[in-house]
Enzyme design. Structure first.
Site, mmCIF file in Angstrom:
data_model
loop_
_atom_site.group_PDB
_atom_site.id
_atom_site.type_symbol
_atom_site.label_atom_id
_atom_site.label_comp_id
_atom_site.label_asym_id
_atom_site.label_seq_id
_atom_site.Cartn_x
_atom_site.Cartn_y
_atom_site.Cartn_z
ATOM 1 N N THR A 228 37.525 48.172 39.174
ATOM 2 C CA THR A 228 37.534 46.715 39.092
ATOM 3 C C THR A 228 37.125 46.158 40.446
ATOM 4 O O THR A 228 37.296 46.811 41.481
ATOM 5 C CB THR A 228 38.906 46.146 38.680
ATOM 6 O OG1 THR A 228 39.918 46.686 39.538
ATOM 7 C CG2 THR A 228 39.221 46.491 37.237
ATOM 8 N N GLU A 229 36.579 44.943 40.431
ATOM 9 C CA GLU A 229 35.912 44.401 41.608
ATOM 10 C C GLU A 229 36.782 44.217 42.842
ATOM 11 O O GLU A 229 36.259 44.250 43.960
ATOM 12 C CB GLU A 229 35.211 43.084 41.267
ATOM 13 C CG GLU A 229 36.088 41.970 40.769
ATOM 14 C CD GLU A 229 36.206 41.944 39.251
ATOM 15 O OE1 GLU A 229 36.425 40.864 38.700
ATOM 16 O OE2 GLU A 229 36.097 43.024 38.610
ATOM 17 N N PRO A 230 38.115 44.024 42.742
ATOM 18 C CA PRO A 230 38.863 43.840 43.995
ATOM 19 C C PRO A 230 39.034 45.109 44.806
ATOM 20 O O PRO A 230 39.615 45.059 45.894
ATOM 21 C CB PRO A 230 40.206 43.293 43.529
ATOM 22 C CG PRO A 230 40.369 43.792 42.145
ATOM 23 C CD PRO A 230 38.983 43.779 41.570
ATOM 24 N N GLY A 231 38.553 46.258 44.296
ATOM 25 C CA GLY A 231 38.613 47.474 45.102
ATOM 26 C C GLY A 231 39.249 48.665 44.443
ATOM 27 O O GLY A 231 39.509 49.680 45.093
ATOM 28 N N ASN B 168 32.885 49.284 35.139
ATOM 29 C CA ASN B 168 33.659 48.100 35.512
ATOM 30 C C ASN B 168 34.145 47.406 34.248
ATOM 31 O O ASN B 168 33.386 47.242 33.291
ATOM 32 C CB ASN B 168 32.820 47.114 36.325
ATOM 33 C CG ASN B 168 33.556 45.790 36.554
ATOM 34 O OD1 ASN B 168 33.493 44.879 35.737
ATOM 35 N ND2 ASN B 168 34.278 45.707 37.658
#
Length: 675
Positions: free
Chosen positions: A351-354, A325
């Site tokens: 990355t965290e949004p998908g 990440n």
């Protein structure tokens, strides 16, 4: 947080919209008239990706016009809304949720990230609204819990941080008093309990809607938590407003592409082009929506500054086949270095949004990515993260203390918020914090492989105790998590004793440039070693060889019991005749004394061979199969390599089939053993 009955909502809806004539299509101003004072509204978005800008503008306008009407005519204005959102939604100036930052319009905010919404920040800091900062992942998952009518979410995320009710419970000012988070030990383990609440209005975004309200997202860079928010509002008896850029006739959309079913949608708003940019930085990029792929060479390399030095040192922590990440800001440089060093194919960035795979974009495009492998909904990405799916995370370093605690969320009157930082930093197997040693006017010179500090920054980052605890060093030590802190002049490691100095850049004086610039003295167990000199020279670091640096002898393993010979050629490069001869020699050495020919299983993932070496290589394989193997099973995910090696082996009469995965290869072995 109020909730209104579905029948009352429907009556208001019918009086506003001529349903028979236009289906669910309404203007933005008509849609926001359905929002009532005291409602709890939830919005989707990540920076500018997936944010319903036109609806936000209309809601702001309704408030402003209503306030004028109150003064002039005595009519009631909309007021006292509760705003709930997971990721930061704004441009740092006036877009996104900044439209809603009006005293009187907003009563309470439950947000994951505040850094991009300065107007909302101001209201929170000045104690004019109730304000909470909860982990981004928790909020995105909480929408699903609300939809399912669960009482709350039980999680370890946030333990030891400012979200822990023992440290404030995520409350950001004195006006905020209600406890949304409880500390809850269960069976000897500590948890945090985040309670759910109804959602009255969902405001989300898609690309295309049909007249029945079915919504697709083919041109969106992310899908985010739009479905979860819509479902939460629908099952709370609320309304769902979806902004799109175009309409389709009923029953014409591909059902597999529908992300939000029409049964959950009340209003469809077709936005003006100016209010439906793909990101707040880009009107539309076909690469962001995966319509096309871009060549890696199109990404410009970074100049050799302190930012690149930090990214280069951090890149030494990358692992082949790792899941990574990258946070916003300083960590973005690691993707650039990985591309420049031609190692970006050896690991999977997320990355965290998908986003799964590909190259993350930066700045106001952050959240979007090019050349992705997959885009998943944000709540599922955090499920993956929280469960330990990340091998390593690279996150920003804003303020650290003697225990290894980190603050990236609040600095005096400046409120950044945690975003996904808490989820990611706690769940990754290894976390690397990256940032300059000091801030505010720092000037660094890099010359002849050495670093010189020409002007020290005005703001110290290494302090006795962080102002806001976004990462708990003590909790990380308890769990045995590996933690590094990388700056342009040194590297620290988190140990049981606290922050420990382990590496120093060439040209840096420990006393003058490090210890004298800290509020505390770090642990120094032994003289710190020099950081790799290659980091500080403007030439390739040969990072690919380092990441794939297995000795040739370590690539072979013989299982006597099963009579299997395992060969790991992942990442191996065959460039000259001596490489071929070295493999031939090593196989003979490894199988010397073996009386029964074994079956060989070869991993060819990320294997590369120069075209002029194909004949020599296939001749070598032919001889080894004849003299040393009972048979061979090969696999690689590269269709090009399967074709290239398969053709070369076929010409020499060797079984040419190469499987696509280890699973296929194992299945072949089972069939072979059975028959």
């Amino acid at each position: 947080m109020t909730i209104h009955s579905a029948s009352a909502r429907q009556h208001s809806f019918v009086s506003t919209v001529r349903v028979v004539e236009r289906g669910k299509v309404v203007s933005a101003s008509e849609a926001v008239r359905l929002i009532r004072s005291g409602d709890t509204i939830a919005t989707s978005g990540f920076v500018g990706v997936g944010f319903a800008e036109e609806v936000a503008i209309a809601l702001e306008k309704r408030f402003q016009e209503g306030r004028e009407q109150v003064m002039e005519e005595g009519d009631e204005s909309i007021a006292d809304l509760t705003l709930v959102y997971a990721a930061g939604q704004g441009d740092g100036r006036n877009k996104g949720l900044n439209h809603l930052a009006h005293e009187g319009l907003i009563k309470r905010v439950v947000g994951g990230h505040w850094g991009l919404v300065p107007a909302l920040q101001k209201l929170a800091i000045e104690n004019r609204i109730e304000a909470y900062n909860l982990p981004q992942g928790v909020i995105s998952q909480l929408f699903r819990d609300i939809a399912a009518h669960r009482p709350g979410q039980l999680s370890t995320v946030g333990l030891g941080t400012f979200v822990d009710p023992r440290n404030g419970g995520g409350k950001l000012n004195t006006r905020t008093t209600e406890e949304l988070v409880r500390f809850m030990p269960i069976d000897g383990r500590d948890y945090l309990y985040y309670k759910t609440f109804p959602i009255d209005v969902a405001i989300v975004r898609g690309t295309t809607a049909d007249m029945d309200g079915n919504v697709t997202m083919e041109k969106e860079a992310l899908t985010l938590e739009a479905l979860a928010i819509a479902m939460a509002a629908r099952n709370s008896g609320g309304i769902v407003i979806v902004q799109v850029e175009r309409l389709a006739e009923s029953n014409t959309l591909n059902s597999r592409q529908v992300k939000i079913p029409g049964i959950m949608v009340d209003c469809v708003v077709v936005a003006q082009e100016a209010n439906h940019w793909q990101t707040f930085g880009t009107p539309y990029s076909a690469a962001f929506s995966s319509e096309l792929r871009v060549t890696a060479s199109s990404i410009a390399p970074m100049s050799l500054t302190e930012r690149k030095i930090i990214a280069r040192r951090a890149s030494f922590e990358l692992m082949a086949n790792g899941v990574v990440n990258l946070g916003i800001g300083m960590p973005e440089g690691i993707a650039n270095v990985a591309n420049e060093e031609q190692v970006i194919d050896l690991f999977t960035m997320t990355t965290e949004p998908g986003v799964i795979g590909g190259i993350p974009a930066g700045g106001l495009n952050f959240g979007a990515a090019t050349n992705t492998q997959a885009i998943v909904d944000q709540p599922y990405q955090f499920d993956f993260y929280d469960g330990g799916g990340l091998d390593i995370a690279f996150l920003g370093l804003a303020q650290a203390d003697t225990e290894g605690n980190l603050n990236v969320s609040k600095f005096g009157p400046r409120l950044a918020g945690a975003g996904g930082f808490i989820n990611i930093s706690q769940a990754a197997k290894k976390v690397v914090f990256v940032g300059t040693f000091s801030a505010g006017g720092l000037e660094v010179e890099i010359d002849q492989g050495k670093v010189a500090i020409r002007r020290e920054g005005d703001c110290r980052k290494f302090v006795n105790a962080v102002e806001h605890r976004t990462f708990s060093g003590r909790y990380a030590v308890e769990r045995g998590q590996a933690v590094l802190y990388i700056t342009e002049r040194c590297v620290f490691e988190l140990t049981e004793e606290g922050l420990t100095l382990t590496e120093v850049a060439p040209g840096i004086d420990v006393e003058r440039d490090i210890l004298a610039q800290m509020d505390f003295r770090p642990v120094i167990k032994a003289p710190p070693r020099l950081m790799d000199e290659r980091i500080f020279r403007d030439s390739p670091m040969n990072l690919r060889s380092l990441m794939l640096g297995l000795k040739l002898s370590e690539r072979f393993s013989y299982d006597l019991e099963k009579n299997l010979f395992f060969i790991n050629f992942e990442g191996l490069e065959v460039t000259q005749r001596s490489d071929v001869e070295a493999i031939r020699h090593e196989v003979k050495k490894q199988l010397a004394g073996v009386t029964v020919k074994p079956h060989a299983i070869v991993n060819y993932d990320n294997f590369s061979i120069r075209p002029e070496m194909l004949d020599a290589y296939s001749e070598m394989v032919t001889q080894l199969v004849r003299d040393h193997y009972h048979g061979v099973t090969r696999y690689t995910t590269s269709s090009f390599l399967r074709m290239k090696l398969g053709d070369a082996l076929k010409r020499r009469g060797v079984a040419p089939y190469i499987y696509e995965s280890p699973e296929e290869a194992r299945e072949h072995e089972l069939r072979r053993a059975w028959y």
